[in-house]
Design a protein around this motif. Structure first.
Motif, PDB file in Angstrom:
ATOM      1  N   LEU A  92       0.826  -1.210   0.000  1.00 24.56           N
ATOM      2  CA  LEU A  92       0.000   0.000   0.000  1.00 24.56           C
ATOM      3  C   LEU A  92       0.859   1.259   0.000  1.00 24.56           C
ATOM      4  N   ARG A  93       1.938   1.231   0.792  1.00 24.45           N
ATOM      5  CA  ARG A  93       2.833   2.389   0.835  1.00 24.45           C
ATOM      6  C   ARG A  93       3.490   2.629  -0.531  1.00 24.45           C
ATOM      7  N   ALA A  94       3.935   1.566  -1.183  1.00 24.67           N
ATOM      8  CA  ALA A  94       4.562   1.709  -2.500  1.00 24.67           C
ATOM      9  C   ALA A  94       3.579   2.298  -3.506  1.00 24.67           C
ATOM     10  N   ASN A  95       2.336   1.834  -3.482  1.00 19.90           N
ATOM     11  CA  ASN A  95       1.321   2.379  -4.385  1.00 19.90           C
ATOM     12  C   ASN A  95       1.056   3.850  -4.083  1.00 19.90           C
ATOM     13  N   ALA A  96       0.941   4.199  -2.807  1.00 16.60           N
ATOM     14  CA  ALA A  96       0.704   5.589  -2.423  1.00 16.60           C
ATOM     15  C   ALA A  96       1.885   6.469  -2.829  1.00 16.60           C
ATOM     16  N   ASP A  97       3.096   5.969  -2.628  1.00 17.11           N
ATOM     17  CA  ASP A  97       4.286   6.733  -3.029  1.00 17.11           C
ATOM     18  C   ASP A  97       4.289   7.002  -4.530  1.00 17.11           C
ATOM     19  N   GLN A  98       3.903   6.007  -5.329  1.00 18.73           N
ATOM     20  CA  GLN A  98       3.836   6.196  -6.782  1.00 18.73           C
ATOM     21  C   GLN A  98       2.805   7.257  -7.142  1.00 18.73           C
ATOM     22  N   ALA A  99       1.661   7.211  -6.505  1.00 20.35           N
ATOM     23  CA  ALA A  99       0.616   8.201  -6.785  1.00 20.35           C
ATOM     24  C   ALA A  99       1.091   9.604  -6.422  1.00 20.35           C
ATOM     25  N   ARG A 104       3.017  14.998  -8.158  1.00 20.34           N
ATOM     26  CA  ARG A 104       4.020  16.076  -8.138  1.00 20.34           C
ATOM     27  C   ARG A 104       4.486  16.422  -9.548  1.00 20.34           C
ATOM     28  N   LEU A 105       4.478  15.423 -10.434  1.00 22.18           N
ATOM     29  CA  LEU A 105       4.917  15.632 -11.817  1.00 22.18           C
ATOM     30  C   LEU A 105       3.804  16.162 -12.712  1.00 22.18           C
ATOM     31  N   ARG A 106       2.609  16.204 -12.194  1.00 23.91           N
ATOM     32  CA  ARG A 106       1.440  16.623 -12.969  1.00 23.91           C
ATOM     33  C   ARG A 106       1.566  18.080 -13.350  1.00 23.91           C
ATOM     34  N   PRO A 107       1.344  18.363 -14.637  1.00 22.12           N
ATOM     35  CA  PRO A 107       1.382  19.768 -15.061  1.00 22.12           C
ATOM     36  C   PRO A 107       0.276  20.557 -14.354  1.00 22.12           C
ATOM     37  N   THR A 108       0.576  21.766 -13.983  1.00 23.19           N
ATOM     38  CA  THR A 108      -0.431  22.597 -13.330  1.00 23.19           C
ATOM     39  C   THR A 108      -1.105  23.470 -14.382  1.00 23.19           C
TER      40      THR A 108
END
Length: 112
Positions: A92-99, A104-108
Motif C-alpha cells: 500500500l505504501r509503495a502504491n501511495a508513493d507512486q501516486a 508532483r509531476l502533474r502539469p499545473t
C-alpha cells in the motif's frame, strides 16, 4: 497468505491486533478508530473474518474470560499474520508513493 491484496477490513483487523491481543468488541472499536469511522464491523462479520484468519494461520485464539456474565474471546496476531500485515502495508505504501510522485509531476493549470 494469498498473493493478491487484502481487503481493507482484513487489513484493519490485522492492524488492530498488531499491538497485542484483543477481544472482539475491542477489535471492532479499534477498526473504527483506525479507519476514522469509515469501516464499521458487525459482530457476525468480525467473527466470520476471525475464523477465516485463524484457518489461514494469521490469527490465533489468545484466551477467554467471563465479564459481567458474557464470554470474551481474545485473539492475537501470529508471526505469519504480522508478516502478511507487513507485506500488505509495504504494498500500500509503495502504491501511495507512486501516486504522490505522479501528482508532483502533474502539469499545473490548463483545461480540465
Amino acid at each position: 497468505m494469498p498473493s493478491t491484496e487484502m481487503r481493507e477490513p482484513t487489513f484493519l483487523v490485522l492492524a488492530a491486533l498488531a499491538d497485542g491481543r484483543k477481544h472482539g468488541y475491542a477489535v471492532i472499536n479499534e477498526v473504527s478508530t483506525l479507519s476514522s469511522g469509515r469501516v464499521t464491523l458487525r459482530p457476525g462479520t468480525l467473527y466470520a473474518a476471525l475464523d477465516r484468519l485463524r484457518e489461514e494461520g494469521l490469527v490465533r485464539p489468545a484466551g477467554e474470560e467471563v465479564v459481567e456474565g458474557r464470554l470474551r474471546r481474545y485473539y492475537e496476531l501470529t508471526d505469519s499474520g504480522a508478516e502478511a500485515l507487513t507485506t500488505e502495508a509495504a504494498r500500500l505504501r509503495a502504491n501511495a508513493d507512486q501516486a504522490i510522485t505522479r501528482l508532483r509531476l502533474r502539469p499545473t493549470g490548463g483545461a480540465a
